[in-house]
Scaffold this active site. Structure first.
Site, PDB file in Angstrom:
ATOM      1  N   HIS A  71     -47.767  56.990  22.419  1.00 58.15           N
ATOM      2  CA  HIS A  71     -46.723  57.042  20.989  1.00 58.15           C
ATOM      3  C   HIS A  71     -47.148  55.562  20.782  1.00 58.15           C
ATOM      4  CE1 HIS A  71     -44.245  60.175  22.891  1.00 58.15           C
ATOM      5  NE2 HIS A  71     -43.653  59.486  23.914  1.00 58.15           N
ATOM      6  N   CYS A 127     -41.176  62.955  26.481  1.00 59.47           N
ATOM      7  CA  CYS A 127     -39.932  62.964  26.875  1.00 59.47           C
ATOM      8  C   CYS A 127     -39.842  64.408  26.831  1.00 59.47           C
ATOM      9  CB  CYS A 127     -39.146  62.737  25.684  1.00 59.47           C
ATOM     10  SG  CYS A 127     -39.828  62.343  23.952  1.00 59.47           S
ATOM     11  N   ASP A 166     -31.682  60.490  45.350  1.00 54.76           N
ATOM     12  CA  ASP A 166     -31.816  59.031  45.035  1.00 54.76           C
ATOM     13  C   ASP A 166     -31.689  58.133  45.048  1.00 54.76           C
ATOM     14  OD1 ASP A 166     -32.337  58.299  41.504  1.00 54.76           O
ATOM     15  OD2 ASP A 166     -31.090  56.772  42.875  1.00 54.76           O
TER      16      ASP A 166
END
Length: 450
Positions: A10, A42, A177
């Site tokens: 990017h 993304c 998580d």
């Protein structure tokens, strides 16, 4: 002017394209260890999930297009050393093995980030994969096709997007998580509860507040994931536990944060005046607090890369900072956030107040009207807006872009209550929910009755 650019996703692509257009006489050389540039990571989950069928759309330029701008593209070249005193670069041609030496007048470091790989026993199994670049996306697609159960470790944006993709492909999915809830860096509990309920209603197993301790396997493949609380059978594991800046080349040569993120000034210049940096390898100025923070987002990267080009010869255009604005679409839910949440404010020891609005996105007399939850966080002393969050089945996410502007401009909640927003029954309410939040936050406290 001889400019060397290391890395071209990017930030690097934005810098190179703009430098080439602004300074056509400059001698620009790009060093990239991959054979592609500008991959939109993304969009990785959309590609894995088949929403994006043609992966070429995930690249917004190519080595050939950059070469047509007069840029020397050294693809499949890994930079191994930077001598900032002599302004020289050493690189290795990964195809031929040839060592390359080069010099620069200005160096642009846009080396990005890399997935964190914790030192977990068994993490080197063939079916424990990372999710960052194009090659990794193709590996995930290839290995997912024949399996029944997928385990995703990490409940940030990429993790939950991959969970959606796997579930829609008919896979059994477990999401693990270490935090007590998903998306905890972006949304407060009342928002993430809505998303978690949606995931569990679709049969996705949530293993929150658990840490992976080891992978058990046979034949070179993991077959079971062990946490500090339980274990799960699996056919494939995707690691999405976060990213760290790729900055080893400049360690000890420019100022950095503790995690290795390069510090840059408002003109993208590092502590070395001949070196500029942008993107996921950098820290950015976070407007809600004024501090430098590590916020690896594509939006930050392209802005910073563009600013490098504008300022590489003379400091002309200042970076106005970031609010860390982001959004997500998941199983029909649209959510977005900007700035501080109550959770992140607490972790930073910042005192905030907040108000929450529950309403429908348009009047009840319309054929449909979806519920909206909208929350604004502000400084209790100055009433300056510090953050906002929104979730709905209607796409009201652009409201968070509006709130990002409010934070950046230093608007107060009182001012938000009376901002001029249009009303049209197809789209919104006579009192926009942003106005409602401002009005609610600005309500005077009534004295207690005697």
């Amino acid at each position: 002017m001889k400019i060397a650019v290391i890395g071209s996703t990017h930030a690097g692509t934005a810098a190179v394209t703009n430098i080439a257009n602004l300074y056509p006489e400059a001698q620009i050389t790009v060093y990239e260890r991959n054979d592609t540039v500008s991959f939109l990571s993304c969009g990785l989950a959309l590609y894995v999930g088949g929403v994006v069928e043609d992966p070429s759309g995930l690249f917004y330029t190519s080595p050939e297009e950059l070469a047509n701008l007069g840029v020397t593209m050294r693809m499949k070249h890994d930079v191994t050393n930077i001598d900032t005193k002599t302004k020289t670069i050493e690189a290795l041609n990964l195809v031929t093995g040839e060592e390359v030496m080069d010099t620069y007048d200005k160096l642009v470091v846009t080396t990005g980030s890399w997935p964190i790989t914790p030192p977990i026993e068994g993490i080197d199994y063939d079916n424990v994969l990372l999710a960052k670049n194009y090659d990794q996306a193709n590996t995930i697609i290839e290995q997912t096709a024949p399996v029944r159960h997928v385990t995703v470790v990490g409940a940030g944006y990429i993790g939950v997007e991959l969970v959606e993709a796997f579930a829609q492909a008919g896979k059994e999915v477990t999401l693990i998580d270490g935090a007590d809830r998903i998306l905890n860096k972006y949304l407060d509990p009342e928002f993430t509860k809505t998303v978690e309920d949606e995931l569990t209603s679709r049969g996705i197993t949530l293993a929150m507040n658990q840490t992976v301790t080891r992978f058990e396997g046979k034949g070179g493949k993991a077959t079971r994931v062990h946490t500090d609380k339980e274990s799960f059978d699996t056919d494939l594991v995707i690691m999405c536990v976060g990213f760290r800046p790729n900055t080893a080349l400049l360690e000890g040569k420019v100022d950095m944060l503790g995690n290795g993120a390069i510090k840059v000034d408002d003109y993208m210049q590092t502590s070395n005046p001949n070196i500029f940096a942008a993107g996921d390898c950098c820290a950015v100025r976070y407007n809600p607090t004024g501090d430098h923070m590590y916020i690896p987002l594509a939006t930050n990267a392209v802005r910073m890369g563009t600013l490098v080009a504008r300022n590489i010869e003379t400091p002309l255009l200042r970076n106005i900072g970031t609010q860390g604005t982001s959004g997500l679409h998941l199983f029909g839910l649209n959510m977005a956030s900007t700035g501080l949440t109550e959770t992140s404010a607490s972790l930073m020891d910042v005192h905030v107040k907040s108000v929450t609005i529950e309403d429908t996105h348009r009047p009840g007399f319309m054929p449909t009207a979806e519920n909206v939850t909208f929350k604004v966080t502000f400084d209790p002393a100055t009433h300056r807006i510090l953050g906002a969050q929104a979730i709905s089945k209607a796409d009201i996410t652009q409201s968070i872009n509006t709130m990002s502007v409010c934070i950046q401009s230093g608007m107060t909640v009182e001012e938000l209550g009376f901002v001029d927003f249009f009303f049209q029954p197809h789209f919104n309410q006579p009192w926009n929910f942003l106005n409602q939040a401002g009005l609610k936050a600005a309500e005077p406290e009534r004295p207690a009755m005697a």
